[in-house]
Motif scaffolding. Structure first.
Motif, mmCIF file in Angstrom:
data_model
loop_
_atom_site.group_PDB
_atom_site.id
_atom_site.type_symbol
_atom_site.label_atom_id
_atom_site.label_comp_id
_atom_site.label_asym_id
_atom_site.label_seq_id
_atom_site.Cartn_x
_atom_site.Cartn_y
_atom_site.Cartn_z
ATOM 1 N N HIS A 9 0.821 -1.206 0.000
ATOM 2 C CA HIS A 9 0.000 0.000 0.000
ATOM 3 C C HIS A 9 0.855 1.257 0.000
ATOM 4 O O HIS A 9 0.329 2.355 0.127
ATOM 5 C CB HIS A 9 -0.960 -0.015 1.200
ATOM 6 C CG HIS A 9 -2.061 -1.013 1.053
ATOM 7 N ND1 HIS A 9 -3.170 -0.787 0.282
ATOM 8 C CD2 HIS A 9 -2.183 -2.267 1.525
ATOM 9 C CE1 HIS A 9 -3.948 -1.856 0.313
ATOM 10 N NE2 HIS A 9 -3.365 -2.769 1.058
ATOM 11 N N HIS B 217 -6.993 -6.385 3.627
ATOM 12 C CA HIS B 217 -6.246 -6.100 2.402
ATOM 13 C C HIS B 217 -6.994 -6.675 1.201
ATOM 14 O O HIS B 217 -7.184 -6.011 0.185
ATOM 15 C CB HIS B 217 -4.845 -6.701 2.505
ATOM 16 C CG HIS B 217 -4.088 -6.719 1.214
ATOM 17 N ND1 HIS B 217 -3.760 -5.562 0.539
ATOM 18 C CD2 HIS B 217 -3.615 -7.743 0.471
ATOM 19 C CE1 HIS B 217 -3.110 -5.881 -0.569
ATOM 20 N NE2 HIS B 217 -3.003 -7.196 -0.637
ATOM 21 N N GLY C 66 -10.231 -4.793 0.386
ATOM 22 C CA GLY C 66 -10.105 -3.386 0.042
ATOM 23 C C GLY C 66 -10.327 -2.447 1.220
ATOM 24 O O GLY C 66 -10.137 -1.235 1.118
ATOM 25 N N GLU D 205 -7.144 -0.390 2.391
ATOM 26 C CA GLU D 205 -6.838 0.788 1.580
ATOM 27 C C GLU D 205 -7.748 1.954 1.983
ATOM 28 O O GLU D 205 -7.291 3.079 2.174
ATOM 29 C CB GLU D 205 -7.027 0.443 0.102
ATOM 30 C CG GLU D 205 -6.592 1.557 -0.815
ATOM 31 C CD GLU D 205 -6.587 1.128 -2.276
ATOM 32 O OE1 GLU D 205 -7.305 0.154 -2.612
ATOM 33 O OE2 GLU D 205 -5.876 1.758 -3.063
ATOM 34 N N GLN D 206 -9.036 1.651 2.133
ATOM 35 C CA GLN D 206 -9.982 2.697 2.547
ATOM 36 C C GLN D 206 -9.593 3.298 3.886
ATOM 37 O O GLN D 206 -9.624 4.507 4.081
ATOM 38 C CB GLN D 206 -11.400 2.116 2.667
ATOM 39 C CG GLN D 206 -12.015 1.743 1.331
ATOM 40 C CD GLN D 206 -13.273 0.889 1.513
ATOM 41 O OE1 GLN D 206 -13.795 0.772 2.617
ATOM 42 N NE2 GLN D 206 -13.739 0.299 0.431
ATOM 43 N N GLU E 121 -6.528 5.468 3.559
ATOM 44 C CA GLU E 121 -6.888 6.712 2.878
ATOM 45 C C GLU E 121 -7.649 7.637 3.820
ATOM 46 O O GLU E 121 -7.379 8.826 3.903
ATOM 47 C CB GLU E 121 -7.757 6.414 1.648
ATOM 48 C CG GLU E 121 -6.966 5.856 0.478
ATOM 49 C CD GLU E 121 -7.862 5.571 -0.731
ATOM 50 O OE1 GLU E 121 -7.319 5.146 -1.747
ATOM 51 O OE2 GLU E 121 -9.095 5.766 -0.633
ATOM 52 N N LYS F 268 -5.451 9.630 -1.478
ATOM 53 C CA LYS F 268 -6.637 9.064 -2.127
ATOM 54 C C LYS F 268 -6.416 9.018 -3.632
ATOM 55 O O LYS F 268 -5.870 9.956 -4.220
ATOM 56 C CB LYS F 268 -7.855 9.948 -1.841
ATOM 57 C CG LYS F 268 -8.462 9.710 -0.498
ATOM 58 C CD LYS F 268 -9.865 10.316 -0.448
ATOM 59 C CE LYS F 268 -10.624 9.886 0.780
ATOM 60 N NZ LYS F 268 -10.250 10.529 2.009
#
Lengths: 152, 87
Positions: free
Chosen positions: A73, A124, A127, A130-131, A134, A141
């Motif tokens: 990431h 992971h 998803g 990642e959110q 971010e 983003k």
């Protein structure tokens, strides 16, 4: 610093152990001082990882997996701090009690416990990680969603 | 004393309504490393973190004796989706 604080606070507590019930013992194991030291450790950086070994030379497959996920990431080193629990047995037991989580590695984002290896793996894959990264401003983003490229 | 697979299974079955349970000894028999997959309606509406905490709490003493413990927790619907994805 952390190590010294936890160590100095623990011996004073030991005599009390023989009296309390097991559950009380468990809750009181971490002194207020040790707890506040760990609290400042988990908030020392946006991303804090308690692991075995270090990112260059992880000493455990689960720790290695988490390092690799964070690397995927592209979490930048300035935003991440890792603690090697193998170098500090008080931290190793202290963090387990602090997080109420029995295993290492453990990941914190902005002072909030996220989980261990299993949880990070599944986050992971879904998803969610990642959110989360971010949302906490750890990674930029993406302007537009990348097309689906999952081939796992 | 090494942790027995039966101990884990009994503890889990006593605590949760189990739709599906897989316990794998990944230690080659020394009882140091287990992986658990549990599907239960008890997990409905819970986050992954909350689900894992339930298992961690239940097996606290056993996990403390192991070197490694890994878990997957699903509601029945999540497990179906997981299986569908895997095939």
């Amino acid at each position: 610093m952390l190590r010294a604080a936890i160590r100095s606070s623990l011996p004073a507590l030991r005599p009390a152990f023989s009296q309390g019930s097991p559950s009380l013992l468990f809750r009181r194991l971490l002194s207020e001082q040790a707890r506040s030291q760990i609290q400042s450790a988990v908030t020392a950086s946006p991303v804090v990882l308690f692991m075995k070994g270090n990112p260059q030379i992880p000493q455990c497959g689960f720790s290695r997996a988490v390092v690799q996920i964070l690397d995927l990431h592209q979490v930048s080193p300035e935003k991440m701090k890792t603690y090697d629990v193998l170098e500090d047995s008080e931290l190793r037991s202290g963090i387990k009690e602090f997080s109420e989580w029995p295993t290492i590695p453990q990941l914190y984002v902005n002072g909030e416990f996220v989980g261990g290896c299993d949880i990070l793996m599944s986050m992971h894959q879904s998803g969610e990680l990642e959110q989360l990264l971010e949302r906490h401003g750890v990674i930029p983003k993406l302007a537009a969603e990348e097309p689906q490229s999952a081939q796992s | 004393m090494p942790v027995q697979i039966q101990t884990l299974e009994q503890a889990i079955r006593a605590a949760f309504p189990v739709s599906h349970l897989e316990i794998e000894d990944q230690s080659s028999g020394c009882g140091e490393s287990y992986s658990v997959l549990l599907v239960s309606v008890a997990f409905e509406g819970k986050t992954t973190l909350a689900k894992h905490r339930l298992i961690n709490e239940l097996l606290k003493n056993e996990i403390a004796q192991m070197h490694a413990f890994s878990q997957k927790t699903f509601t029945p619907a999540q497990y179906e989706a997981y299986l569908a994805k895997a095939t």
